[in-house]
Design a protein around this motif. Structure first.
Motif, PDB file in Angstrom:
ATOM      1  N   GLY A 284      27.882  35.342  47.490  1.00  0.00           N
ATOM      2  CA  GLY A 284      28.139  36.256  48.390  1.00  0.00           C
ATOM      3  C   GLY A 284      26.972  37.208  48.949  1.00  0.00           C
ATOM      4  N   LEU A 303      31.607  38.519  56.148  1.00  0.00           N
ATOM      5  CA  LEU A 303      32.906  37.736  55.620  1.00  0.00           C
ATOM      6  C   LEU A 303      34.114  37.985  56.911  1.00  0.00           C
ATOM      7  CD1 LEU A 303      33.272  38.633  51.871  1.00  0.00           C
ATOM      8  CD2 LEU A 303      32.774  36.486  52.727  1.00  0.00           C
ATOM      9  N   VAL A 341      39.110  41.274  49.193  1.00  0.00           N
ATOM     10  CA  VAL A 341      38.124  40.120  48.634  1.00  0.00           C
ATOM     11  C   VAL A 341      37.655  41.154  47.238  1.00  0.00           C
ATOM     12  CG1 VAL A 341      35.878  39.318  48.670  1.00  0.00           C
ATOM     13  CG2 VAL A 341      37.654  39.166  50.597  1.00  0.00           C
ATOM     14  N   VAL A 350      31.185  36.634  45.234  1.00  0.00           N
ATOM     15  CA  VAL A 350      32.659  36.493  45.648  1.00  0.00           C
ATOM     16  C   VAL A 350      33.469  36.152  44.584  1.00  0.00           C
ATOM     17  CG1 VAL A 350      34.519  36.142  47.387  1.00  0.00           C
ATOM     18  CG2 VAL A 350      31.954  36.622  48.085  1.00  0.00           C
ATOM     19  N   GLU A 353      39.717  36.132  46.289  1.00  0.00           N
ATOM     20  CA  GLU A 353      40.296  36.572  47.536  1.00  0.00           C
ATOM     21  C   GLU A 353      41.832  36.369  47.714  1.00  0.00           C
ATOM     22  OE1 GLU A 353      39.905  35.772  52.248  1.00  0.00           O
ATOM     23  OE2 GLU A 353      38.162  35.003  50.989  1.00  0.00           O
TER      24      GLU A 353
END
Length: 469
Positions: A284, A303, A341, A350, A353
């Motif tokens: 991320g 994103l 997220v 990350v 999600e």
């Protein structure tokens, strides 16, 4: 259809059935309990739709002058808030919907959730709002619990279940049969006077609104503490098991809500949150960069988050950054674009999600239904909801007026519809009770109590019969 009035006259030569009389009696008794709650829900709904559709949940839109340079880093804007509220803990950043809107930051100070508007170009604090005490917040709390906590929630849930009884019995009472024509139900007869005039208006309005009211009741019931939280919501909740190899917290997404307010999508509220510190997830925040509000805000842009969206900061050692944009928070006008997220607070990876496409079918239906319920889909939705709330107020008041005009002059008796001599009370009542008990357990239990009370007490004691009849 909300009413406490007698059924329409049958056509010439048509004898009302015994069940017709029982349906009228149920419609009357349900109305005694339901009408005050429907009035409350409609009036608080009017307040809530006004702010979701024409202002914001925090009040009027706060605008700024667009500067020729880029906005300040989010951390610099947040610093202006923390300098003003030095003892506060930063909880959330809300990005501006458009370049000429203020940024908002939510801080917790002495147990109070305070929202602070900041000019993103100058860092000036423009407005402070006690998030727990806005008009919208009070309307939502009354709408959901009557300010009585679980007791109020249960009372409203019972009322919503009985409102469905009113819809079913109302449709049965007014459904054209015999010499009655569809035109007399679909369109009110404005040539009438007195009680028939009110009855005609009430029947037509109720007939047209019945399907919409049923949809509103079902989406509202989805938030309740028994039918919603214990039965329906678990079936429609996004399964955290879809997030492979991601450690989960004991906390759910509902912990991200401001107390007494619903801001997390319905289908995520009971889903467990992931935890930070595991090394799980996908890349991320780029390696070598610190993980802070600025780099997470930049990640949100990469994103695909644009316009108004939320970044909730980690709360606790294992908390996560949560990036979200959805209709529940008033960010979007299209629930199919809902997206949440989670980002590890230590690694910037990350972790998880959940988007609309990932929701179970029921959660998808509820995302759309609740957005319609709240008036989130645009000005057309807000105006229609305002009209609907006003129509519900009219149905309630017209039912009261009809009852008042029907009662004997100078009498304070309830003047309940009489029971037929040859009545299918247990067949009809037990059938309705069983259906409601299976669909709405809390309402079904109360209905059973009412049936027993009516059979054991009201129908057997002359004093009660005189007071009600």
């Amino acid at each position: 259809m909300a009413a406490v009035e007698r059924a329409p006259a049958m056509g010439a030569g048509t004898k009302p059935s015994s069940f017709h009389a029982v349906a009228w009696r149920w419609h009357f008794y349900a109305g005694l309990y339901v009408v005050p709650f429907l009035l409350m829900l409609a009036l608080t709904g009017l307040v809530m739709v006004f702010f979701t559709g024409f202002q914001t949940r925090l009040g009027p839109v706060v605008t700024v002058n667009v500067a020729p340079h880029a906005p300040l880093p989010v951390s610099a804007q947040a610093q202006a808030v923390l300098e003003l509220r030095s003892q506060a803990a930063l909880r959330e950043y809300i990005a501006p919907a458009t370049p000429d809107r203020a940024s908002w930051f939510v801080v917790m100070r002495d147990g109070v959730n305070e929202a602070v508007a900041v000019d993103p170009y100058t860092g000036s604090v423009l407005q402070l709002v006690d998030k727990d005490n806005t008009w919208f917040a009070w309307a939502e709390k009354i709408h959901g619990t009557l300010l009585l906590g679980d007791v109020g929630d249960r009372l409203i849930e019972i009322a919503a279940g009985f409102a469905i009884v009113m819809i079913v019995t109302g449709l049965y009472l007014w459904w054209p049969r015999g010499a009655t024509r569809w035109a007399s139900v679909l369109l009110p007869d404005l040539r009438l006077r007195g009680r028939p005039w009110w009855r005609s208006l009430h029947a037509s309005a109720g007939f047209w609104l019945s399907a919409v009211l049923l949809a509103f009741l079902l989406t509202g019931l989805s938030w309740t503490g028994v039918w919603g939280a214990k039965f329906v919501q678990p079936w429609g909740t996004f399964p955290a098991a879809k997030w492979d190899a991601v450690p989960q917290s004991d906390l759910t997404h509902a912990s991200l809500n401001t107390k007494g307010q619903h801001e997390v999508p319905w289908g995520l509220e009971q889903t467990s949150l992931p935890t930070s510190g595991s090394g799980a997830g996908a890349v991320g925040v780029p390696a070598g960069q610190p993980v802070n509000i600025d780099t997470v805000a930049a990640l949100a842009t990469r994103l695909g988050f644009t316009g108004q969206h939320h970044i909730q900061l980690p709360q606790g050692d294992t908390g996560v950054f949560t990036l979200s944009a959805d209709t529940m928070s008033g960010d979007l006008g299209n629930p199919t674009q809902d997206r949440t997220v989670h980002v590890d607070r230590y690694t910037g990876r990350v972790l998880a999600e959940a988007a609309f496409a990932d929701y179970p079918l029921l959660a998808k239906a509820m995302a759309v239904g609740i957005a319609l319920h709240q008036g989130d889909l645009g000005l057309w939705n807000a105006w229609l909801n305002l009209l609907f709330c006003a129509a519900i107020v009219f149905l309630c008041l017209s039912g009261i007026v009809m009852w008042w005009k029907r009662r004997p002059s100078g009498s304070w008796r309830l003047v309940a519809p009489p029971l037929p001599r040859n009545r299918p009370l247990w067949k009809g009542g037990a059938w309705v009770m069983c259906v409601l008990a299976l669909a709405f357990p809390l309402t079904g239990a109360v209905l059973l109590g009412v049936l027993l009370l009516d059979w054991l007490v009201v129908s057997r004691l002359p004093a009660f019969k005189a007071a009600l009849g």
